[in-house]
Design an enzyme around this catalytic site. Structure first.
Site, PDB file in Angstrom:
ATOM      1  N   GLY A 222       0.826  -1.199   0.000  1.00  0.00           N
ATOM      2  CA  GLY A 222       0.000   0.000   0.000  1.00  0.00           C
ATOM      3  C   GLY A 222       0.858   1.247   0.000  1.00  0.00           C
ATOM      4  O   GLY A 222       2.075   1.172   0.136  1.00  0.00           O
ATOM      5  N   PRO A 223       0.215   2.413  -0.146  1.00  0.00           N
ATOM      6  CA  PRO A 223       0.963   3.669  -0.185  1.00  0.00           C
ATOM      7  C   PRO A 223       1.676   3.941   1.150  1.00  0.00           C
ATOM      8  O   PRO A 223       1.345   3.308   2.150  1.00  0.00           O
ATOM      9  CB  PRO A 223      -0.108   4.721  -0.447  1.00  0.00           C
ATOM     10  CG  PRO A 223      -1.387   4.011  -0.604  1.00  0.00           C
ATOM     11  CD  PRO A 223      -1.226   2.601  -0.256  1.00  0.00           C
TER      12      PRO A 223
ATOM     13  N   GLY B  45       2.695   5.498   4.709  1.00  0.00           N
ATOM     14  CA  GLY B  45       1.967   6.138   5.800  1.00  0.00           C
ATOM     15  C   GLY B  45       0.590   5.573   6.075  1.00  0.00           C
ATOM     16  O   GLY B  45      -0.213   6.204   6.740  1.00  0.00           O
TER      17      GLY B  45
ATOM     18  N   GLY C  69       0.220   2.699   7.663  1.00  0.00           N
ATOM     19  CA  GLY C  69       0.315   1.879   8.876  1.00  0.00           C
ATOM     20  C   GLY C  69       0.821   0.469   8.661  1.00  0.00           C
ATOM     21  O   GLY C  69       0.590  -0.383   9.515  1.00  0.00           O
TER      22      GLY C  69
ATOM     23  N   THR D 210       3.997  -0.668   8.621  1.00  0.00           N
ATOM     24  CA  THR D 210       5.031  -0.972   9.613  1.00  0.00           C
ATOM     25  C   THR D 210       4.428  -1.073  10.999  1.00  0.00           C
ATOM     26  O   THR D 210       4.780  -1.961  11.778  1.00  0.00           O
ATOM     27  CB  THR D 210       6.095   0.150   9.619  1.00  0.00           C
ATOM     28  OG1 THR D 210       6.422   0.440   8.281  1.00  0.00           O
ATOM     29  CG2 THR D 210       7.324  -0.265  10.369  1.00  0.00           C
TER      30      THR D 210
ATOM     31  N   SER E 298      -5.127   2.877 -18.189  1.00  0.00           N
ATOM     32  CA  SER E 298      -6.387   3.354 -17.634  1.00  0.00           C
ATOM     33  C   SER E 298      -6.731   4.791 -18.004  1.00  0.00           C
ATOM     34  O   SER E 298      -7.801   5.284 -17.677  1.00  0.00           O
ATOM     35  CB  SER E 298      -6.386   3.197 -16.108  1.00  0.00           C
ATOM     36  OG  SER E 298      -5.482   4.103 -15.547  1.00  0.00           O
TER      37      SER E 298
ATOM     38  N   LYS F  39      -8.245   5.169  -6.435  1.00  0.00           N
ATOM     39  CA  LYS F  39      -8.631   6.231  -7.368  1.00  0.00           C
ATOM     40  C   LYS F  39      -9.880   6.954  -6.874  1.00  0.00           C
ATOM     41  O   LYS F  39      -9.959   8.192  -6.928  1.00  0.00           O
ATOM     42  CB  LYS F  39      -8.887   5.632  -8.748  1.00  0.00           C
ATOM     43  CG  LYS F  39      -7.614   5.174  -9.442  1.00  0.00           C
ATOM     44  CD  LYS F  39      -7.936   4.482 -10.746  1.00  0.00           C
ATOM     45  CE  LYS F  39      -6.666   4.099 -11.485  1.00  0.00           C
ATOM     46  NZ  LYS F  39      -6.939   3.300 -12.669  1.00  0.00           N
TER      47      LYS F  39
HETATM   48  P1  ADP Z   1       3.959   2.683   6.428  1.00  0.00           P
HETATM   49  O1  ADP Z   1       4.806   1.607   7.004  1.00  0.00           O
HETATM   50  O2  ADP Z   1       2.723   2.148   5.770  1.00  0.00           O
HETATM   51  O3  ADP Z   1       4.670   3.612   5.528  1.00  0.00           O
HETATM   52  P2  ADP Z   1       3.731   3.542   9.147  1.00  0.00           P
HETATM   53  O4  ADP Z   1       3.385   2.222   9.714  1.00  0.00           O
HETATM   54  O5  ADP Z   1       5.094   4.059   9.363  1.00  0.00           O
HETATM   55  O6  ADP Z   1       3.406   3.577   7.603  1.00  0.00           O
HETATM   56  O7  ADP Z   1       2.663   4.598   9.665  1.00  0.00           O
HETATM   57  C1  ADP Z   1       2.906   5.978   9.804  1.00  0.00           C
HETATM   58  C2  ADP Z   1       2.222   6.504  11.033  1.00  0.00           C
HETATM   59  O8  ADP Z   1       0.822   6.499  10.862  1.00  0.00           O
HETATM   60  C3  ADP Z   1       2.482   5.684  12.266  1.00  0.00           C
HETATM   61  O9  ADP Z   1       2.747   6.556  13.308  1.00  0.00           O
HETATM   62  C4  ADP Z   1       1.197   4.931  12.510  1.00  0.00           C
HETATM   63  O10 ADP Z   1       0.997   4.702  13.865  1.00  0.00           O
HETATM   64  C5  ADP Z   1       0.168   5.868  11.949  1.00  0.00           C
HETATM   65  N1  ADP Z   1      -0.993   5.134  11.414  1.00  0.00           N
HETATM   66  C6  ADP Z   1      -1.156   4.726  10.156  1.00  0.00           C
HETATM   67  N2  ADP Z   1      -2.335   4.087  10.014  1.00  0.00           N
HETATM   68  C7  ADP Z   1      -2.934   4.107  11.206  1.00  0.00           C
HETATM   69  C8  ADP Z   1      -4.185   3.603  11.694  1.00  0.00           C
HETATM   70  N3  ADP Z   1      -5.043   2.968  10.919  1.00  0.00           N
HETATM   71  N4  ADP Z   1      -4.466   3.799  12.980  1.00  0.00           N
HETATM   72  C9  ADP Z   1      -3.587   4.438  13.776  1.00  0.00           C
HETATM   73  N5  ADP Z   1      -2.428   4.958  13.387  1.00  0.00           N
HETATM   74  C10 ADP Z   1      -2.080   4.781  12.117  1.00  0.00           C
END
Ligand code: ADP
Length: 852
Positions: free
Chosen positions: A375-376, A378, A380, A382, A743, A786
């Site tokens: 996924g994109p 940020g 969550g 990680t 697309s 999208k």
């Molecule tokens: P990714 O690994 O997808 O790039 P991260 O896991 O680093 O993103 O997430 C970035 C931040 O956003 C983290 O601080 C995370 O806790 C928060 N975050 C992302 N999605 C959620 C969610 N659904 N609920 C709570 N916090 C989230």
């Protein structure tokens, strides 16, 4: 004198002729070799020989070998020392020569010279016994008094030396342990004697004679030492101290005190290391390797570079968690609560993760697929990985794979390689200290490839449950069991993950969030986290939901929540300053004025300053009113909004349409622009387009040309041949980003239809879909991302391919309610929906006409 039980030297020996120094049995000498005969001997005997026998040579002293090859051999000394060549070092500077390290074994006598060239070889007779010193008592009895006398002098001499020097103590021990018959030779080579005297000792074949000759030499040395001590008497104490502080070598080859202490200390370390190895729970194979290495280490001088390498290796082997693991505490109900508490939304992902964990609870076996969150940024990915580790009670370790293009990053460097080290997997295990952590392989889609091998191929072995119980890191060179490690991978897109790797993983798509979800995430998770990080409390700052929405729509444009998190961080920082300065009381009521004028702002700051100085006691108290972050405060802190709703503005002329694109960073809206000019029917495409996109453009033009009459589309001169005397330019803005994929087909058609008909496309319509030459609309991917992007941008109507209808189910109800979806299966439907009042009027009229 050779006895039956003694070790025999070969009866034919190659002869090394030396002119400097005399080698006596039992001593070691370094000699430089540069004459042609000796060089030949080294080359063809020592360097080529493979057996131990070939390293035994006869050393004939006091004979200089003429430099020229043709000269006859000089007369040779009759008696020599058979020696073992321990080391050969070659050098070309200043001229070619070898340096030999030889250890004397026993005397021999030349019986007959067998050949002279290229180096002399002689038939010899061994004169001393070379045996395991079993006849010690016998020889003592034989020599009786003479030997006793010699021994006494030897002991006296050694005792005159500083016994605190460990090497002297060692020599003292040797005197007791070595058979008496070898002592004359050894002591002669240690004490100060001339070459002539040494030669005499060498020639003294009978032991009795040797003892007799050595005693005066010992006495001379003792007297000399006595004299020295007398002259130095007053300074003796100082001298001793110096000896203790500075390594002063009393006798050649005897190491100094400090060196020896260090050695001893180090020896202790090595013994400790060995103990650790033996008590560690490493595999049998690893233990075998380690014990072999420690044996080598013990023999190695500390100064050798390999010493440190071997030690590092052994220390790593001891530190690795061969058998150490944490106990899993998995309880599905608790896991569900924990996942829900940590993350808002992402239902599909959480459901799949729970299923995965449930299977693990029922069947304690890890041989499941490896989860890969795609996924994109940020969204969550990680942080879900971290939560999984938490629910299982396991250690968590993140391995960033972005940009890794060398397979030794995964699998380590061989130890022969300079600067070798283990790979990231083994390093990670060392860091966490247990063999069952959760490893998050971050950004597997960004693995590179280079001449140093393919890291993806190395990862295959790591991730394959059939193979990873015996993963062999090149540095360790023994197998390590990775089967207990739980691997989770993350990626932005599956397109760049090598297929073989993709095959090992179960892909779970993590789409971007809707605005409502983002607001919830911000208020439930991000804001409390930021407040805590900045030492603020909810009583000090209040961020209403409308403000959050403002941040989301006007200050960020992303699928995830990372920049939202950053913006909230910026707000907290600004508020923290105000709270710390005690300015909150003043800024709040004057907020409106703050935004109004610069002068006013300065005035407030001045006021606040005087206030904060006069009322410092208030600082420690929580503010009575929380600082409210409204639109003006937002503008103050974050600056003017970065993104404005520009949609309606951009669609004010024909030849523009809004498409929807999918990128690894989430969905995007994309303005497609077209213009026409006089020309020769050429099509120009700009905006870094891939091949598929260029083909879509050609398809779109062909379809429009073939349907121009039906839709009454004409070029500037009124002809239905759209490209007649006309050039078309199509541009996809954000030219710096490469775009590809089919697309955009429907968008290009709509954009060109608008250009040739002179009609405006509805400014709240976005579309996506692949086209065919027959005018059909085919399904495309990434619908959810999208649609979310269109929703973010404030669009109202979305045209998607009919066959993508099923994808709408994944989209949250509130988003769907805000939007109108048009399912199109052919281009007619697309054009009808894209233009106010429909597009195919002419078509209907034509059909009516034909009825008449
Ligand atoms: P990714 O690994 O997808 O790039 P991260 O896991 O680093 O993103 O997430 C970035 C931040 O956003 C983290 O601080 C995370 O806790 C928060 N975050 C992302 N999605 C959620 C969610 N659904 N609920 C709570 N916090 C989230």
């Amino acid at each position: 004198m050779a006895s039956g039980s003694a070790i025999q030297i070969p009866s034919r020996l190659p002869l090394l002729l030396t002119h400097e120094g005399v080698l006596l049995p039992g001593s070691t000498m370094r000699t430089s070799v540069d004459s042609p005969r000796n060089m030949q001997l080294v080359r063809s005997r020592l360097l080529k020989g493979t057996s131990l026998r070939s390293t035994i040579i006869g050393v004939i002293p006091n004979t200089s070998d003429p430099t020229s090859d043709c000269d006859d051999l000089p007369s040779l000394h009759r008696i020599g020392t058979a020696a073992l060549a321990v080391q050969v070092v070659g050098s070309n500077w200043p001229k070619p020569h070898y340096t030999l390290l030889v250890t004397g074994l026993c005397r021999f006598q030349i019986l007959q010279l067998l050949k002279e060239k290229p180096y002399p070889v002689a038939e010899v007779e061994q004169l001393d016994r070379l045996e395991q010193f079993t006849n010690q008592h016998k020889s003592e009895e034989e020599l009786g008094e003479l030997s006793e006398q010699f021994y006494k002098y030897a002991v006296q001499l050694v005792e005159m030396l500083d016994m605190s020097v460990p090497a002297v103590a060692k020599l003292r021990r040797l005197l007791d342990n070595l058979p008496r018959e070898v002592l004359p030779d050894i002591l002669t080579s240690i004490i100060r004697t001339s070459n002539q005297e040494k030669l005499q000792i060498l020639d003294a074949v009978r032991l009795e004679e040797r003892f007799k000759m050595t005693i005066p030499l010992l006495v001379r040395q003792i007297e000399g030492l006595k004299l020295l001590q007398k002259t130095r008497k007053p300074k003796q104490d100082d001298d001793k101290r110096v000896v203790a502080i500075r390594p002063a070598r009393r006798i050649n080859h005897i190491p100094s005190a400090t060196e020896d202490e260090e050695e001893e200390e180090d020896h202790d370390d090595v013994v400790m290391l060995e103990k650790k190895i033996r008590t560690s729970s490493m595999s049998e194979q690893a233990l075998k390797v380690c014990l072999k290495e420690i044996k080598r280490l013990k023999k190695m001088p500390q100064s050798m570079p390999e010493y440190a390498l071997t030690r590092n290796y052994l220390e790593l082997m001891v530190e690795l968690p061969w058998n150490k693991s944490t106990k899993d505490r998995l309880e599905i109900r608790a896991a569900r609560i924990l996942l829900d508490n940590d993350h808002y939304a992402m239902e599909k992902l959480k459901k799949r993760v729970l299923e995965y964990l449930a299977v693990r609870q029922l069947k304690n076996n890890l041989k499941g697929p490896i989860l890969c969150f795609v996924g994109p940024p940020g969204v969550g990915k990680t942080s879900v990985g971290r939560s999984i580790a938490k629910t299982l009670g396991r250690e968590f370790h993140r391995i960033a794979l972005g940009g890794v293009c060398d397979q030794s990053d995964i699998r380590g460097h061989r130890r022969t390689y300079v600067g070798s080290m283990p790979g990231r997997i083994i390093n990670g295990l060392k860091t966490v200290g247990v063999n069952n952590p959760v490893f998050l392989l971050d950004e597997v889609d960004k693995l590179g490839k280079s001449l140093q091998g393919d890291p993806a191929a190395a990862l295959l072995e790591v991730l394959d449950p059939e193979q990873n119980h015996s993963f062999t890191d090149h540095y360790l060179n023994v197998a390590f069991d990775l089967s207990q490690v739980l691997f989770i991978a993350t990626a932005n897109t599956t397109a760049t993950i090598p297929p073989a790797l993709l095959d090992r993983m179960e892909i779970i798509q993590v789409p971007g969030y809707t605005q409502e979800e983002k607001i919830e995430i911000a208020h439930r998770h991000l804001i409390p986290k930021q407040l805590e990080q900045h030492g603020l409390t909810p009583q000090q700052i209040q961020i209403p939901q409308v403000t959050t929405l403002d941040i989301i729509t006007r200050y960020t444009r992303e699928a995830g929540v990372r920049s939202l998190d950053r913006k909230l961080g910026a707000i907290c920082r600004a508020v923290a300053v105000k709270v710390a300065e005690g300015q909150h009381k003043e800024t709040k009521p004057d907020r409106a004025e703050v935004a109004e004028g610069e002068d006013c702002k300065e005035h407030i700051t001045e006021d606040a300053k005087t206030e904060s100085i006069s009322d410092t006691a208030d600082l420690a108290l929580p503010p009575e009113m929380p600082i409210l972050i409204d639109f003006h405060a937002l503008k103050d802190i974050l600056g003017p909004p970065m993104y404005e709703m520009e949609v309606s503005e951009r669609l004010s002329q024909p030849g523009v349409a809004i498409g929807l694109a999918w990128t690894p960073l989430g969905g995007e809206i994309m303005f497609v622009e077209a213009s026409r000019m006089d020309g020769e029917g050429q099509l120009t495409l700009t905006g870094q387009l891939g091949d598929v996109m260029k083909e879509s453009a050609h398809l779109a033009i062909s379809w429009l040309r073939s349907n121009a009459k039906r839709y009454q589309l004409t070029n500037a001169s009124g002809s239905f041949d759209l490209l007649d005397n006309t050039d078309i330019h199509l541009h996809f803005p954000a030219g710096a980003v490469t775009k590809d994929g089919p697309s955009a087909g429907v968008t290009i058609v709509t954009c060109l239809a608008s250009l040739f008909s002179g009609r405006l496309v509805c400014s709240d319509v976005a579309m996506t879909g692949e086209i065919t030459l027959r005018g059909l609309v085919l399904p495309v991917g990434g619908i959810k991302d999208k649609v979310l992007a269109a929703h973010r941008a404030g669009l109202k109507r979305i045209i998607i391919p009919q066959r993508n209808e099923k994808d709408l189910e994944e989209i949250a109800m509130n988003v769907r309610q805000d939007l109108t979806f048009v399912m199109a299966s052919c281009l007619d439907e697309v054009l009808n929906a894209a233009f106010d009042g429909g597009f195919s009027v002419k078509h209907i009229v034509e059909r009516l006409n034909s009825k008449l």
